[in-house]
Design a protein around this motif. Structure first.
Motif, PDB file in Angstrom:
ATOM      1  N   PHE A 229       0.962  -1.126  -0.033  1.00 14.90           N
ATOM      2  CA  PHE A 229       0.034  -0.086  -0.060  1.00 14.90           C
ATOM      3  C   PHE A 229       1.055   1.278  -0.046  1.00 14.90           C
ATOM      4  O   PHE A 229       1.801   1.164   0.478  1.00 14.90           O
ATOM      5  N   GLY A 230       0.376   2.412  -0.354  1.00 14.60           N
ATOM      6  CA  GLY A 230       0.887   3.425  -0.250  1.00 14.60           C
ATOM      7  C   GLY A 230       1.197   4.289  -1.776  1.00 14.60           C
ATOM      8  O   GLY A 230       0.844   3.809  -2.941  1.00 14.60           O
ATOM      9  N   ASN A 231       1.551   5.420  -1.718  1.00 15.95           N
ATOM     10  CA  ASN A 231       1.848   6.200  -3.034  1.00 15.95           C
ATOM     11  C   ASN A 231       2.999   5.900  -3.289  1.00 15.95           C
ATOM     12  O   ASN A 231       4.173   6.063  -2.804  1.00 15.95           O
ATOM     13  N   PRO A 232       3.571   5.188  -4.506  1.00 17.24           N
ATOM     14  CA  PRO A 232       4.795   4.776  -4.807  1.00 17.24           C
ATOM     15  C   PRO A 232       5.653   5.842  -5.242  1.00 17.24           C
ATOM     16  O   PRO A 232       6.918   5.369  -5.076  1.00 17.24           O
ATOM     17  N   ASP A 233       5.238   7.140  -5.238  1.00 16.48           N
ATOM     18  CA  ASP A 233       6.165   8.181  -5.457  1.00 16.48           C
ATOM     19  C   ASP A 233       6.740   8.556  -4.050  1.00 16.48           C
ATOM     20  O   ASP A 233       7.808   9.453  -3.984  1.00 16.48           O
ATOM     21  N   VAL A 234       6.332   8.185  -2.785  1.00 21.60           N
ATOM     22  CA  VAL A 234       6.806   8.510  -1.448  1.00 21.60           C
ATOM     23  C   VAL A 234       7.239   7.363  -0.789  1.00 21.60           C
ATOM     24  O   VAL A 234       8.231   6.986  -0.337  1.00 21.60           O
ATOM     25  N   VAL A 235       6.118   6.400  -0.566  1.00 21.05           N
ATOM     26  CA  VAL A 235       6.246   5.259   0.381  1.00 21.05           C
ATOM     27  C   VAL A 235       5.443   4.043  -0.122  1.00 21.05           C
ATOM     28  O   VAL A 235       4.640   4.236  -0.804  1.00 21.05           O
ATOM     29  N   LYS A 236       6.178   2.919  -0.096  1.00 27.40           N
ATOM     30  CA  LYS A 236       5.495   1.437  -0.104  1.00 27.40           C
ATOM     31  C   LYS A 236       5.522   0.705   0.891  1.00 27.40           C
ATOM     32  O   LYS A 236       6.812   0.924   1.586  1.00 27.40           O
ATOM     33  N   VAL A 237       4.578   0.209   1.441  1.00 24.85           N
ATOM     34  CA  VAL A 237       4.632  -0.847   2.628  1.00 24.85           C
ATOM     35  C   VAL A 237       4.118  -2.022   2.047  1.00 24.85           C
ATOM     36  O   VAL A 237       3.099  -2.105   1.285  1.00 24.85           O
ATOM     37  N   ASP A 238       4.683  -3.190   2.347  1.00 28.79           N
ATOM     38  CA  ASP A 238       4.305  -4.495   2.103  1.00 28.79           C
ATOM     39  C   ASP A 238       4.608  -5.436   3.256  1.00 28.79           C
ATOM     40  O   ASP A 238       5.508  -5.330   4.202  1.00 28.79           O
ATOM     41  N   VAL A 239       3.885  -6.436   3.302  1.00 30.89           N
ATOM     42  CA  VAL A 239       4.078  -7.681   4.393  1.00 30.89           C
ATOM     43  C   VAL A 239       4.794  -8.725   3.798  1.00 30.89           C
ATOM     44  O   VAL A 239       4.772  -9.221   2.643  1.00 30.89           O
ATOM     45  N   LEU A 240       6.035  -9.110   4.754  1.00 29.94           N
ATOM     46  CA  LEU A 240       6.707 -10.245   4.445  1.00 29.94           C
ATOM     47  C   LEU A 240       6.278 -11.195   5.184  1.00 29.94           C
ATOM     48  O   LEU A 240       6.138 -11.440   6.472  1.00 29.94           O
ATOM     49  N   PRO A 241       5.885 -12.302   4.475  1.00 31.95           N
ATOM     50  CA  PRO A 241       5.190 -13.536   5.388  1.00 31.95           C
ATOM     51  C   PRO A 241       5.811 -14.261   6.398  1.00 31.95           C
ATOM     52  O   PRO A 241       5.328 -14.657   7.443  1.00 31.95           O
ATOM     53  N   GLY A 242       7.102 -14.600   6.110  1.00 32.61           N
ATOM     54  CA  GLY A 242       8.002 -15.144   7.272  1.00 32.61           C
ATOM     55  C   GLY A 242       7.644 -16.602   7.679  1.00 32.61           C
ATOM     56  O   GLY A 242       7.166 -17.280   6.788  1.00 32.61           O
ATOM     57  N   TRP A 243       8.118 -16.947   8.630  1.00 32.48           N
ATOM     58  CA  TRP A 243       7.813 -18.332   9.166  1.00 32.48           C
ATOM     59  C   TRP A 243       7.058 -18.570  10.493  1.00 32.48           C
ATOM     60  O   TRP A 243       7.101 -17.654  11.264  1.00 32.48           O
ATOM     61  N   ARG A 244       6.779 -19.765  10.646  1.00 35.94           N
ATOM     62  CA  ARG A 244       6.361 -20.172  11.812  1.00 35.94           C
ATOM     63  C   ARG A 244       6.924 -21.150  12.791  1.00 35.94           C
ATOM     64  O   ARG A 244       7.545 -21.973  12.236  1.00 35.94           O
ATOM     65  N   GLU A 245       7.338 -20.864  14.137  1.00 43.30           N
ATOM     66  CA  GLU A 245       8.047 -21.666  14.982  1.00 43.30           C
ATOM     67  C   GLU A 245       6.955 -22.718  15.566  1.00 43.30           C
ATOM     68  O   GLU A 245       5.801 -22.695  15.511  1.00 43.30           O
ATOM     69  N   ALA A 246       7.891 -23.846  16.303  1.00 47.59           N
ATOM     70  CA  ALA A 246       6.835 -24.990  16.657  1.00 47.59           C
ATOM     71  C   ALA A 246       5.726 -24.695  17.739  1.00 47.59           C
ATOM     72  O   ALA A 246       4.786 -25.113  17.981  1.00 47.59           O
ATOM     73  N   ASP A 247       6.032 -23.673  18.358  1.00 45.36           N
ATOM     74  CA  ASP A 247       5.231 -23.246  19.515  1.00 45.36           C
ATOM     75  C   ASP A 247       4.250 -22.146  19.086  1.00 45.36           C
ATOM     76  O   ASP A 247       3.560 -21.630  20.067  1.00 45.36           O
ATOM     77  N   GLY A 248       3.916 -21.978  17.990  1.00 44.90           N
ATOM     78  CA  GLY A 248       2.871 -21.116  17.340  1.00 44.90           C
ATOM     79  C   GLY A 248       3.485 -19.658  17.146  1.00 44.90           C
ATOM     80  O   GLY A 248       2.578 -18.842  16.784  1.00 44.90           O
ATOM     81  N   THR A 249       4.652 -19.376  17.596  1.00 46.78           N
ATOM     82  CA  THR A 249       5.184 -18.073  17.318  1.00 46.78           C
ATOM     83  C   THR A 249       5.420 -17.872  15.819  1.00 46.78           C
ATOM     84  O   THR A 249       6.315 -18.563  15.293  1.00 46.78           O
TER      85      THR A 249
END
Length: 274
Positions: free
Chosen positions: A35-55
């Motif tokens: 999301f965001g105005n690409p001329d100034v700022v873009k924000v995106d979610v990096l999905p990442g990973w799950r630990e065994a304890d649910g973190t």
């Protein structure tokens, strides 16, 4: 909560009066959106990973146009700290944002603390059901600044599945967090006409160009820029504390936090020794 809502309303009014940056959704894979105005700022979610304890470790990446900056949790003069609201998320029982080492900017007599070009804020998320997806649904409220400064609120929307996959960007941002010092910090408080003066002393590795930042969790307590000096192997930070509350200033010694920031490293100590 009332203070936060009124602050956000005022911030949005500032955007309208200045130069508004309207959030514009941009297509990404199903795991995240930007999301965001690409001329100034873009924000995106990096999905990442799950630990065994649910973190689950995910990340929020902010990319800025040349010359623009955004802010750390203690932003300095005129900045807005990042504020996450994930209350609309599913299979999520708690979260904690992490922030890598910032840069201290001194420009035209004003000091701010934050990031230019790009920053990744890792999110440590606690899933209620360890092996089920987390439906991330919320927002991030930030300030961005060049010659003018403006707030922006962006939507965070992603499905975070288990086990996910490792992310070099998230791992690097976690590694770049300030190192927690286990050495005790001593603090002396002295009344002034307008509040308190604090002197904090702690053993810390010496770095070139180091700047100490003192902070308190109460948003109604204002802490000035700290002076930073050395006495042997100890860093000495002094600052003024003033209050928006009526009556005397009350501070729990364990609440004072010192972060020592330089271009190559950062160190963090929480709480004053009794």
């Amino acid at each position: 909560m009332i203070q936060q809502l009124s602050f956000r309303a005022a911030a949005r009014l500032c955007v309208l009066l200045a130069a508004p940056v309207a959030p514009v959704a941009m297509a990404l894979p199903a795991l995240g959106q930007s999301f965001g105005n690409p001329d100034v700022v873009k924000v995106d979610v990096l999905p990442g990973w799950r630990e065994a304890d649910g973190t689950h470790y995910a990340g929020v990446r902010i990319q800025l146009a040349p010359g623009w900056k955004t802010y750390w949790r203690t932003p300095g003069d005129g900045g807005i700290p990042p504020q996450f609201d994930l209350t609309g998320s599913g299979n999520l029982v708690g979260f904690a944002p992490h922030m890598p080492r910032p840069t201290v900017f001194d420009e035209d007599g004003l000091r701010s603390v934050g990031y230019k070009t790009e920053v990744v804020f890792p999110l440590r998320l606690s899933a209620e059901t360890a092996d089920a997806p987390i439906a991330l649904n919320g927002s991030l409220f930030i300030g961005v600044c060049e010659e003018i400064c403006m707030p922006a609120e962006v939507q965070l929307d992603a499905v975070l599945t288990a086990p996910g996959q490792s992310s070099a960007l998230i791992a690097a941002a976690l590694e770049a967090e300030p190192t927690r010092l286990n050495t005790p910090m001593t603090c002396a408080f002295e009344p002034t006409e307008e509040g308190l003066r604090v002197r904090a002393v702690v053993d810390a590795p010496q770095q070139n160009g180091e700047v100490a930042v003192l902070e308190l969790p109460d948003p109604m307590l204002w802490v000035s820029h700290a002076t930073t000096a050395r006495e042997g192997g100890r860093v000495v930070a002094e600052a003024e504390i003033r209050s928006g509350h009526d009556g005397p200033i009350q501070i729990a010694r364990e609440d004072l936090r010192l972060t020592l920031i330089s271009a190559g490293a950062a160190y963090d100590v929480q709480g004053c020794r009794s």
